[in-house]
Write an enzyme that holds these catalytic residues in place. Structure first.
Site, PDB file in Angstrom:
ATOM      1  N   THR A  99      48.249  37.973  31.910  1.00 52.08           N
ATOM      2  CA  THR A  99      47.476  36.863  33.119  1.00 52.08           C
ATOM      3  C   THR A  99      46.509  36.154  31.313  1.00 52.08           C
ATOM      4  OG1 THR A  99      46.346  35.124  34.447  1.00 52.08           O
ATOM      5  CG2 THR A  99      45.747  37.565  33.979  1.00 52.08           C
ATOM      6  N   TYR A 100      46.064  35.205  31.957  1.00 51.88           N
ATOM      7  CA  TYR A 100      45.361  34.633  30.943  1.00 51.88           C
ATOM      8  C   TYR A 100      43.681  34.098  31.677  1.00 51.88           C
ATOM      9  CZ  TYR A 100      41.943  31.356  28.711  1.00 51.88           C
ATOM     10  OH  TYR A 100      40.990  30.746  27.287  1.00 51.88           O
ATOM     11  N   HIS A 101      42.392  34.649  31.251  1.00 54.01           N
ATOM     12  CA  HIS A 101      41.263  34.425  31.637  1.00 54.01           C
ATOM     13  C   HIS A 101      40.352  33.547  30.630  1.00 54.01           C
ATOM     14  CE1 HIS A 101      41.586  37.025  35.107  1.00 54.01           C
ATOM     15  NE2 HIS A 101      41.737  37.702  34.411  1.00 54.01           N
ATOM     16  N   GLY A 161      46.064  40.609  40.519  1.00 58.63           N
ATOM     17  CA  GLY A 161      46.405  41.821  40.054  1.00 58.63           C
ATOM     18  C   GLY A 161      45.265  42.991  41.026  1.00 58.63           C
ATOM     19  N   GLY A 220      41.122  41.852  41.069  1.00 58.09           N
ATOM     20  CA  GLY A 220      41.120  41.070  42.483  1.00 58.09           C
ATOM     21  C   GLY A 220      41.925  40.009  42.165  1.00 58.09           C
ATOM     22  N   LEU A 221      41.416  38.033  42.065  1.00 54.77           N
ATOM     23  CA  LEU A 221      42.108  37.303  42.209  1.00 54.77           C
ATOM     24  C   LEU A 221      40.942  36.436  40.516  1.00 54.77           C
ATOM     25  CD1 LEU A 221      40.242  34.589  42.975  1.00 54.77           C
ATOM     26  CD2 LEU A 221      40.140  36.744  44.911  1.00 54.77           C
ATOM     27  N   ALA A 222      42.094  35.323  40.569  1.00 55.52           N
ATOM     28  CA  ALA A 222      41.615  34.228  39.200  1.00 55.52           C
ATOM     29  C   ALA A 222      42.134  33.081  39.267  1.00 55.52           C
ATOM     30  CB  ALA A 222      42.018  34.280  37.609  1.00 55.52           C
ATOM     31  N   CYS A 250      51.984  35.961  34.041  1.00 56.40           N
ATOM     32  CA  CYS A 250      52.914  37.361  34.832  1.00 56.40           C
ATOM     33  C   CYS A 250      54.172  37.398  35.045  1.00 56.40           C
ATOM     34  CB  CYS A 250      52.977  36.816  36.703  1.00 56.40           C
ATOM     35  SG  CYS A 250      50.588  36.212  37.019  1.00 56.40           S
TER      36      CYS A 250
END
Length: 217
Positions: free
Chosen positions: A75-77, A139, A150-152, A168
């Protein structure tokens, strides 16, 4: 007295030291430690979960890719995305992993409903979706009965880096964000609403604001 969930709002912090701080928190905690949720943003980074496959990282370019110990794939943050790390004693809460994931998803769905956005979860693809486009990713890792990662939630960000990966593990997964659905977004207000949803859905009696940062090493 019921359980409290403590919240730390950390601003923008680098990914790798924050990940290591989560690991230390879980390794050092005992049954007396209050559960915490860390609300924050990261500079641009791709993270590859334990199930991740290299072929899902298409062309990262100048954005670093970090292999991490959460579940899921890549994933990307980036700035404008609300990341919330959930450092919870899952045994104390009496939750199984699937139930925990479901309650986190319902927290996000409830938050989005407060903005008149109808979102859904998918049983075969953890996360939260609006009209088929993904607005939030999940995740987790459970160690010694305690969760981390946690979550994004995509709020007001540049979504183009998602095109450099199969989010994902799904090729061509459309992504969306709250700004594109409702207009300008107040980051602090979203945090306030998410805090209330998490406390309610996860079964805490109350929330507590924790001051001070975390050790980033």
């Amino acid at each position: 007295m019921g359980l409290e969930l403590g919240f730390r709002e950390l601003g923008e912090v680098p990914y790798e030291p924050t990940w290591h701080a989560m690991q230390r928190f879980v390794a050092e905690r005992d049954k007396s430690v209050m559960d915490e949720a860390w609300l924050l943003q990261h500079p641009a980074v791709f993270t590859q979960g334990q199930a991740g496959k290299a072929e899902h990282v298409l062309f990262p370019g100048d954005i670093p890719v970090i292999q991490v110990d959460r579940g899921g794939q890549v994933t990307y943050h980036g700035p404008g995305q609300l990341v919330t790390y959930l450092l919870l004693d899952v045994r104390r809460l009496g939750l199984g992993v699937r139930e925990l994931v479901s309650r986190i998803e319902q927290s996000l769905i409830g938050l989005l409903a407060s903005y008149d956005v109808q979102a859904v979860a998918k049983p075969d693809a953890p996360g939260v979706y609006v009209d088929g486009a993904k607005i939030a990713s999940l995740g987790l890792r459970i160690r010694n009965g305690c969760s981390f990662h946690g979550l994004a939630l995509n709020l007001d960000m540049d979504l183009r880096p998602f095109q450099r990966i199969n989010p994902c593990g799904y090729a061509g997964m459309p992504m969306t964000q709250l700004r594109d659905l409702v207009g300008p977004v107040d980051f602090a207000e979203v945090c306030t609403r998410l805090r209330a949803e998490l406390v309610s859905r996860l079964g805490y009696a109350e929330q507590k604001t924790l001051t001070g940062g975390i050790e980033l090493t």
